[in-house]
Motif scaffolding. Sequence first.
Motif, PDB file in Angstrom:
ATOM      1  N   MET A 205      31.335  52.301  47.263  1.00  0.00           N
ATOM      2  CA  MET A 205      31.678  50.983  47.606  1.00  0.00           C
ATOM      3  C   MET A 205      32.373  50.806  48.957  1.00  0.00           C
ATOM      4  SD  MET A 205      34.285  49.606  44.321  1.00  0.00           S
ATOM      5  CE  MET A 205      33.391  49.194  42.722  1.00  0.00           C
ATOM      6  N   ALA A 206      32.770  51.638  49.621  1.00  0.00           N
ATOM      7  CA  ALA A 206      33.195  51.984  51.021  1.00  0.00           C
ATOM      8  C   ALA A 206      32.052  51.749  51.608  1.00  0.00           C
ATOM      9  CB  ALA A 206      34.151  53.064  51.073  1.00  0.00           C
ATOM     10  N   ALA A 207      30.768  52.444  51.289  1.00  0.00           N
ATOM     11  CA  ALA A 207      29.700  52.518  52.300  1.00  0.00           C
ATOM     12  C   ALA A 207      29.110  50.995  52.540  1.00  0.00           C
ATOM     13  CB  ALA A 207      28.694  53.413  51.769  1.00  0.00           C
ATOM     14  N   SER A 208      28.983  50.337  51.319  1.00  0.00           N
ATOM     15  CA  SER A 208      28.496  49.053  51.337  1.00  0.00           C
ATOM     16  C   SER A 208      29.329  48.105  51.722  1.00  0.00           C
ATOM     17  CB  SER A 208      28.103  48.473  49.882  1.00  0.00           C
ATOM     18  OG  SER A 208      28.936  48.668  48.995  1.00  0.00           O
ATOM     19  N   GLY A 209      30.805  48.251  51.557  1.00  0.00           N
ATOM     20  CA  GLY A 209      31.667  47.348  52.363  1.00  0.00           C
ATOM     21  C   GLY A 209      31.571  47.266  53.819  1.00  0.00           C
ATOM     22  N   LEU A 210      31.440  48.268  54.364  1.00  0.00           N
ATOM     23  CA  LEU A 210      31.221  48.535  55.677  1.00  0.00           C
ATOM     24  C   LEU A 210      30.273  47.596  56.484  1.00  0.00           C
ATOM     25  CD1 LEU A 210      31.657  52.226  56.411  1.00  0.00           C
ATOM     26  CD2 LEU A 210      33.273  50.283  57.155  1.00  0.00           C
ATOM     27  N   LEU A 211      29.048  47.294  55.542  1.00  0.00           N
ATOM     28  CA  LEU A 211      28.179  46.366  56.015  1.00  0.00           C
ATOM     29  C   LEU A 211      28.289  44.792  56.211  1.00  0.00           C
ATOM     30  CD1 LEU A 211      24.971  48.337  54.135  1.00  0.00           C
ATOM     31  CD2 LEU A 211      25.816  48.657  56.564  1.00  0.00           C
ATOM     32  N   THR A 212      29.221  44.456  55.204  1.00  0.00           N
ATOM     33  CA  THR A 212      29.470  43.173  55.143  1.00  0.00           C
ATOM     34  C   THR A 212      30.952  42.676  55.899  1.00  0.00           C
ATOM     35  OG1 THR A 212      30.701  43.537  52.994  1.00  0.00           O
ATOM     36  CG2 THR A 212      28.153  42.833  53.064  1.00  0.00           C
TER      37      THR A 212
END
Length: 254
Positions: A205-212
């Motif tokens: 979740m942290a990894a994908s959240g950084l993209l948005t």
Amino acid sequence: MLLHVLPALVVGAGLGFFGGLFGIGGGIIAVPLFVIGYGMAQPMAQGTALVLMVPNLLVGWWRYNQRHPVPARQALTIGVISMAATWGVAHFANALNPAVLKVVFSVFLLGVALRMLARRKDAAESRPKIDPRYLPLVGVAGGSSMGLLGVGGGLVATPLITGLFGQKQTVAQSLSLALVAPSSVVALAVYAGAGQVDWKIGLPMAASGLLTVSAGVSLAHRLPEKQMRTAFAAMLLLTALWLLVSPLVMARLR
């Protein structure tokens, strides 16, 4: 493993966007999601939410500071005060009964939402009620919230900064991130030390959240301030009601 990670990536992207939009880490959505959707105990949900909140808050702080720079001395003072409060209160929170912690979390969100919805005056027209020299003391309230609930530093700090110190919503969110971002790191360390973190869910979740996160911050600066504040409060209210009502709903389904 793929079926386990993909939903976490999608949810993390959504939480990152809304975290950037409202100047928070996304934990107010993630915690109830972990409690209801993943069946986690409240302390575990709060600790896991911090995994995705830490990078989201750090990126959000950087992006907001580009538009609304916080003086280095002020950021350092408010950050140190909030981290000290977080450290002490987080140890207390991990010793609480999970059911009690969940009720406290729900009531906290409900109170903040109702307070914000009750405000009729636009933040741009408000006048400072307290000398700006005392603004770093907001770190005590924000840091305590981060320690107790794993979230809420921005939810406490932002209304205080707009209501008591007369700052605009976006400026208040930039200031609140200066205290919440370092506090979230301290809170994560305490919760992880107590074994209250599920890294397998939190890290994707942290990894994908950084993209948005950046997209959310950009949108925040294009939306009208009054609508921003109303949307922020409505999100808190719905989350609080969800947490309070969901145990009754789940009991009936069983």
